[in-house]
Design an enzyme around this catalytic site. Sequence first.
Site, mmCIF file in Angstrom:
data_model
loop_
_atom_site.group_PDB
_atom_site.id
_atom_site.type_symbol
_atom_site.label_atom_id
_atom_site.label_comp_id
_atom_site.label_asym_id
_atom_site.label_seq_id
_atom_site.Cartn_x
_atom_site.Cartn_y
_atom_site.Cartn_z
ATOM 1 N N ASP A 160 0.827 -1.229 0.046
ATOM 2 C CA ASP A 160 0.032 0.006 -0.237
ATOM 3 C C ASP A 160 0.743 1.209 0.121
ATOM 4 O O ASP A 160 1.827 1.346 0.585
ATOM 5 C CB ASP A 160 -0.897 0.050 1.264
ATOM 6 C CG ASP A 160 -1.895 1.161 1.296
ATOM 7 O OD1 ASP A 160 -2.891 1.280 0.437
ATOM 8 O OD2 ASP A 160 -1.547 2.182 2.439
ATOM 9 N N ASN A 168 -2.768 13.200 -4.202
ATOM 10 C CA ASN A 168 -3.885 13.823 -5.008
ATOM 11 C C ASN A 168 -4.414 15.025 -4.609
ATOM 12 O O ASN A 168 -4.823 15.804 -5.323
ATOM 13 C CB ASN A 168 -5.047 12.546 -5.047
ATOM 14 C CG ASN A 168 -4.798 11.362 -5.917
ATOM 15 O OD1 ASN A 168 -3.874 11.611 -7.000
ATOM 16 N ND2 ASN A 168 -5.370 10.012 -5.746
ATOM 17 N N ASP A 203 -4.508 2.253 -4.962
ATOM 18 C CA ASP A 203 -3.106 2.410 -4.520
ATOM 19 C C ASP A 203 -2.387 1.189 -4.006
ATOM 20 O O ASP A 203 -1.470 1.365 -3.138
ATOM 21 C CB ASP A 203 -2.781 3.604 -3.431
ATOM 22 C CG ASP A 203 -3.525 3.697 -2.205
ATOM 23 O OD1 ASP A 203 -4.327 2.885 -2.290
ATOM 24 O OD2 ASP A 203 -3.082 4.212 -1.231
#
Length: 286
Positions: A160, A168, A203
Site C-alpha cells: 500500500d 492527489n 493505490d
Amino acid sequence: MKKFDRQELESWMVELRKLFDEVRLVDPSSLRRLAFNGDKLVDTGTLCHEVWKYPQRCVNCVSARALSEGRKQTKIEFIADRAFFVVGEPFDVGGRECVMECILEMNDFLMSSFGDNIFRQKIESVNDKIYKDSLTGVFNRKYYDEVAKGLFCSCVVFIDIDKFKGVNDEYGHGAGDMVLRAVAEEIGKNIRSTDGLIRYGGDEFLLFFTGRYLKDAFVRKMKKIRDDVASIRFAEMPDIRISLSIGAVFASGKLEDLVSEADRQMYAAKRSEGHISVCSGEDDDH
C-alpha cells in the site's frame, strides 16, 4: 462442474483427439500437466506452458479462467509464427479438480486473411486490454479474479502507498498517476518474469511469487523494494516522498487463500517502524 471417473474421461479424450492436435489434462493452480497413475490423477512434473515454449505462465491462461468460472473457455495462443485455438473445460476427476485442454492449430486461410503479424498484434492487444492496467502496465484486478487467484504461490505480498490521498489532494490526480506508474515500475525492476504484480486497488498492489525463496533473501527483497521506492524523486514535485507499507506471507498455498493474511500484515506494517511485516507459515513474524 462435471464429474468423471478415469474410464469415462479417457474414452472422451480418445474421441476428442480425432478433432484436435493435442488433448491434455492440467492443474492451473500448480501449472502442471496431469496423468493417471492407476485411477488417480498425479502431477507429471511438466509445466503446462512449456508446450508454448514460454518461460512463464500465459497471460491469458484459459485453464485458470475455466476453473475460476466453472465453465468452458477459449483463447488463441502463438508459437513462433503459428497460431493455435485452445479450449479449456473444468472437470472433477475422483475428487480432484482439473482442466482438459484441447489444442488445434489454426489453418493458413485465417492467418493469411489477416497477415501473421497483424493477427498476432491484435490478439496480444486484446489480452493486454483485458488483463493489464492501462495506467501502470501491470496486471489488473480482473487478472486476479479470472486467472491468478487459483495459482499456487510460495509467497504473497500486499503493498500500500502511504498517504497517497494526500498526493492527489495537494498536487492533483495527474501527480497521483505519476506516483502509481513510478511505484509499479520500481517494484517491477525487483521481480522476475515468473513473479506476478497486480494493481489490486487504487493505490494497492499485490505481488506473488511462484519460485522458492530463502526467508532471509525474501525479507531482503522486501526491504529493497521499500528503499528503492523511497528513493524516487520527481523534478516537477520535489517535495514528494513515497513510502510503502508492505505486508507479506511467507508460506505456500493458493493465492486467494493467502491474500487476506497478507492484507492483515500490511496494516501491521503501517504500525511498525520499518513499514514491513512478514508472517511465515509457522507464525514467525519479522
